[in-house]
Design a protein around this motif. Structure first.
Motif, PDB file in Angstrom:
ATOM      1  N   PRO B  67     -10.305  21.036 -10.848  1.00  0.00           N
ATOM      2  CA  PRO B  67     -10.471  19.735 -10.164  1.00  0.00           C
ATOM      3  C   PRO B  67      -9.548  19.590  -8.959  1.00  0.00           C
ATOM      4  O   PRO B  67      -9.954  19.050  -7.923  1.00  0.00           O
ATOM      5  CB  PRO B  67     -10.101  18.714 -11.259  1.00  0.00           C
ATOM      6  N   SER B  68      -8.326  20.103  -9.056  1.00  0.00           N
ATOM      7  CA  SER B  68      -7.413  19.964  -7.907  1.00  0.00           C
ATOM      8  C   SER B  68      -7.864  20.862  -6.749  1.00  0.00           C
ATOM      9  O   SER B  68      -7.710  20.506  -5.578  1.00  0.00           O
ATOM     10  CB  SER B  68      -5.968  20.265  -8.313  1.00  0.00           C
ATOM     11  N   VAL B  69      -8.450  22.023  -7.074  1.00  0.00           N
ATOM     12  CA  VAL B  69      -8.992  22.898  -6.023  1.00  0.00           C
ATOM     13  C   VAL B  69     -10.157  22.183  -5.334  1.00  0.00           C
ATOM     14  O   VAL B  69     -10.246  22.145  -4.104  1.00  0.00           O
ATOM     15  CB  VAL B  69      -9.470  24.244  -6.633  1.00  0.00           C
ATOM     16  N   LYS B  70     -11.018  21.586  -6.144  1.00  0.00           N
ATOM     17  CA  LYS B  70     -12.195  20.908  -5.591  1.00  0.00           C
ATOM     18  C   LYS B  70     -11.782  19.754  -4.677  1.00  0.00           C
ATOM     19  O   LYS B  70     -12.298  19.619  -3.552  1.00  0.00           O
ATOM     20  CB  LYS B  70     -13.066  20.392  -6.746  1.00  0.00           C
ATOM     21  N   VAL B  71     -10.842  18.927  -5.166  1.00  0.00           N
ATOM     22  CA  VAL B  71     -10.382  17.775  -4.370  1.00  0.00           C
ATOM     23  C   VAL B  71      -9.830  18.257  -3.028  1.00  0.00           C
ATOM     24  O   VAL B  71     -10.151  17.720  -1.962  1.00  0.00           O
ATOM     25  CB  VAL B  71      -9.305  16.982  -5.151  1.00  0.00           C
ATOM     26  N   THR B  72      -9.044  19.322  -3.073  1.00  0.00           N
ATOM     27  CA  THR B  72      -8.397  19.813  -1.856  1.00  0.00           C
ATOM     28  C   THR B  72      -9.427  20.398  -0.887  1.00  0.00           C
ATOM     29  O   THR B  72      -9.345  20.167   0.329  1.00  0.00           O
ATOM     30  CB  THR B  72      -7.332  20.865  -2.227  1.00  0.00           C
ATOM     31  N   LEU B  73     -10.387  21.133  -1.417  1.00  0.00           N
ATOM     32  CA  LEU B  73     -11.401  21.735  -0.539  1.00  0.00           C
ATOM     33  C   LEU B  73     -12.308  20.669   0.074  1.00  0.00           C
ATOM     34  O   LEU B  73     -12.641  20.735   1.267  1.00  0.00           O
ATOM     35  CB  LEU B  73     -12.241  22.760  -1.314  1.00  0.00           C
ATOM     36  N   VAL B  74     -12.683  19.683  -0.732  1.00  0.00           N
ATOM     37  CA  VAL B  74     -13.522  18.596  -0.187  1.00  0.00           C
ATOM     38  C   VAL B  74     -12.754  17.862   0.907  1.00  0.00           C
ATOM     39  O   VAL B  74     -13.287  17.580   1.994  1.00  0.00           O
ATOM     40  CB  VAL B  74     -13.942  17.611  -1.317  1.00  0.00           C
ATOM     41  N   PHE B  75     -11.491  17.570   0.629  1.00  0.00           N
ATOM     42  CA  PHE B  75     -10.650  16.879   1.615  1.00  0.00           C
ATOM     43  C   PHE B  75     -10.571  17.702   2.903  1.00  0.00           C
ATOM     44  O   PHE B  75     -10.762  17.172   4.007  1.00  0.00           O
ATOM     45  CB  PHE B  75      -9.258  16.676   1.032  1.00  0.00           C
TER      46      PHE B  75
END
Lengths: 434, 298
Positions: B67-75
């Motif tokens: 989830p933290s990877v996803k949040v960072t990539l989306v951002f």
């Protein structure tokens, strides 16, 4: 051009400067004995009790001319980082704040106080502590904390809103069903110009409320041996469901993320489940807030489930002056200090002080129902004693509960996902609960 | 050989302290963290070698890692282009001749010098579900606004919006680049009948492409390392940083919490090396792709 002689001299100066720098940076900062005095260190976070502590330390040093107390004041948010950094540097403070939530976490640093507690049982008035408080001072039958204060989960209610709705105030016999019935009568939808009232709050973002419901439904977090998470049990799911359905089915609480800011204080929330005694002083500063407390409503399994969390002092395992530090601990937890703590809005950990307060409530502000405050102790439980409890609850379980109240997961899915994630965590990192 | 000795000495005299500082405070901790990434280490007990378990746990079991990877990539994917576009757009406007240009440049740069935490705290009040300025304005139009900051759907878009507030630094770099574009080229293009868009597309953009490339590379690296924005966002609401439901759990924030809240130094070190590898890869990719569209005038 530098001569060879000057070049050597230059290197020598650079070398000396570097060596001096390393020595200065690495020199021990352990407090040295001052002219034969014992120096003990006490790490404590900055709180409204700071002036009380400073007065008491001055008095302690006056009574013990051979002891100097060095207080390390730390902002609360940095307390554990500072503590662990000092411990890593071999400078664990001799006395430190600890409590129920942190007891297991700080266990590797704590000395077993049992021999001292038993030796001085009369002097410290061990029997004067409530039995539930005495239980919370121990871990596996050994004493590790001497308490100064305690937080007890309670049902808080706004008396004015109850009167306005024509409802009788909560009784000690209340169950979840009574909470829902009253909450529905107290809830008034928002309209143009009227922000409305929610019958009951729902604390989001931490375990306080939903863990209470899980326990009242007969569930818990860990299996008895601490090796497995059992949040997927039917009992735990019953507790999670009630937490969710307060908004989704009964409509007595705001939907996820919409909890009114300071709702209880500004009269937009009629009841608050669990709460924290630290807020009493704040509540009493709001002129129109007429509030009181009652025992937590009973769940389908029992009334027991709210939290009893003591806050007190522990002795470092590596303490250089255990007797002097123990003398300080006794001094800081004697009845006179506890009375000061209670006078500033705290809950008494000693029975004699609580009983005196109940006998003579003159001049006392809210809450008036002290019988409920101290009666709730019988139905309270300490936080599960696992060294990684806080991390597991906040980082692994809470995000799943967040998703549940926002409608993304059912209680069953929440329990299953949370248990699975915690079990993976336990298998990889955490030692089992002792 | 002898004539080079004083030069060597002066080199070490001036560069030595910096090199020693780098070796002591950067290189050594980096190598130490590489070692720690294969250990279980809680600061107090000695580090214990556990092989690849940290990496395996992160990639297969940790509920917060992906989830933290996803949040960072989306951002990164949304914020970086928007931020670069906003900075370029404002720089183009502020590059036009006219009165008060200096004043407006200062105005647009000002948010960048504000502490991020202070800006976030103010924005959190604006986006507050109950009584927030935005929802009050929406209510005037009969619209019930969502719980912007505490909804997993809206929290990240809100953070992206907040982050766009401070595009002053890339804007200044764009302004510097725009001022190096020779005016004669615009005049010649104008005489040949080129419109504003054609001049921008065929003159401005190619000539500022090195500056654009620099801002893109720095923007990607900056977005991948976001920490203070997300930390302040949680703290301003009294929430667990990264919430609700890990919707704002950036990689940097997750790493910080593992290291300094829960003292999983080995796990955090492994996260740091994974991030290092990803940034290295993306920067390399940027440079490869940059060859196709960056013009250095040679």
């Amino acid at each position: 051009m530098l001569t060879r002689h000057r070049e050597l001299l230059l290197w020598l100066v650079i070398g000396l400067l570097a060596a001096a720098g390393f020595w200065w940076a690495g020199r021990s900062r352990a407090p040295a004995a001052e002219e034969g005095r014992k120096v003990i260190t006490w790490i404590v976070f900055i709180s409204p009790l700071r002036d009380l502590y400073e007065q008491q330390i001055a008095e302690f040093e006056r009574q013990h001319p051979d002891i100097t107390v060095r207080i390390i004041w730390v902002p609360q948010s940095e307390y554990h980082m500072k503590f662990k950094t000092l411990a890593a540097a071999g400078q664990t403070p001799d006395m430190f704040y600890s409590g129920d939530v942190w007891l297991s976490y700080l266990m590797p640093f704590m000395a077993d106080l049992s021999p001292l507690v038993k030796r001085d049982a009369g002097e410290i008035g061990l029997d004067d502590y409530f039995p539930e408080i005495r239980a919370a001072m121990q871990h596996a039958g050994r004493y590790y904390v001497v308490p100064e204060a305690v937080n007890i989960s309670l049902l808080y209610y706004n008396r004015r809103l109850f009167r306005a709705a024509g409802l009788a105030e909560p009784s000690p016999e209340w169950t979840w069903d009574d909470l829902v019935r009253a909450g529905q009568k107290l809830t008034r939808p928002a309209t143009a110009g009227d922000p409305g009232v929610w019958g009951c709050s729902r604390m989001e973002g931490w375990w306080g409320e939903w863990l209470t419901y899980i326990r009242q439904a007969g569930g818990t977090v860990f299996s008895p041996d601490g090796r497995r998470c059992v949040l997927d049990s039917p009992e735990a799911i019953t507790g999670l469901r009630f937490y969710l359905e307060k908004s989704s089915k009964y409509h007595i609480s705001a939907p996820g993320g919409h909890e009114p800011l300071n709702g209880f204080v500004n009269g937009r929330v009629a009841m608050l489940v669990v709460g924290h005694v630290n807020f009493w002083l704040n509540y009493n500063q709001v002129p129109d807030l007429d509030w009181d407390v009652q025992l937590l409503p009973a769940g389908p399994h029992s009334r027991t489930g709210g939290e009893v969390a003591i806050a007190g002092y522990s002795l470092s395992r590596t303490c250089r002056h255990p007797e002097a530090t123990w003398a300080l601990m006794k001094f800081m937890t004697r009845p006179e200090v506890i009375r000061h703590v209670v006078a500033r809005g705290g809950v008494a950990v000693r029975r004699s002080i609580a009983e005196a307060e109940m006998r003579d409530p003159r001049g006392r502000s809210h809450p008036q129902n002290l019988a409920a405050v101290y009666g709730q102790l019988r139905y309270s439980l300490p936080i599960p004693r696992h060294p990684n409890f806080i991390e597991i609850m906040l980082q692994v379980v809470q995000p799943e509960v967040d998703r549940m109240i926002l409608g993304e997961l059912s209680p069953e899915e929440t329990g299953r996902r949370a248990a699975g994630a915690v079990n993976a965590y336990l298998a990889t990192f955490a030692p089992p609960a002792p | 050989m002898n004539s080079r000795r004083p030069e060597t000495l002066w080199f070490w005299l001036f560069a030595g302290p910096a090199l020693a500082g780098f070796a002591l405070f950067s290189l050594w901790p980096m190598l130490e963290s590489l070692w720690l990434s294969f250990c279980q280490y809680d600061v107090v007990a000695p580090a214990r070698f556990i092989g690849l378990r940290n990496y395996v746990y992160l990639l297969t079991s940790d509920p917060a890692f992906w989830p933290s990877v996803k949040v960072t990539l989306v951002f990164t994917a949304v914020q970086m282009p928007l931020s670069v576009a906003a900075a370029l757009g404002v720089a183009l406007l502020l590059n036009q001749p006219g009165r008060g240009r200096g004043f407006w440049r200062a105005v647009y740069f000002l948010p960048s010098i504000l502490p991020q935490a202070a800006s976030v705290a103010v924005f959190v009040y604006i986006f507050q579900a109950d009584g927030g300025l935005l929802n009050r304005l929406l209510a005037l139009g009969g619209v019930t606004g969502p719980a912007w900051t505490s909804s997993p759907v809206w929290a990240l878009p809100v953070l992206i919006a907040i982050s766009l507030w401070g595009f002053g630094y890339p804007m200044v770099i764009f302004l510097g680049g725009l001022q190096t574009v020779p005016r004669e080229l615009y005049e010649a293009a104008h005489i040949d009948g080129a419109g504003a868009w054609a001049r921008f597309r065929h003159i401005t953009l190619p000539l500022i492409s090195p500056v654009l490339f620099f801002n893109v590379v720095m923007g990607v690296i900056g977005a991948l390392k976001v920490f203070d924005l997300a930390y302040a966002f949680g703290a301003a609401q009294g929430l667990i940083p990264g919430g609700p439901a890990r919707a704002t759990l950036f990689y940097g924030l997750n790493l910080y919490q593992q290291a300094f809240t829960y003292f999983h130094m080995g796990l955090a070190s492994a996260m740091a090396w994974i991030l290092f590898a990803v940034i290295l890869l993306l920067t390399w990719l940027n440079f490869r792709l940059g060859r196709r569209w960056v013009h250095y005038g040679d």
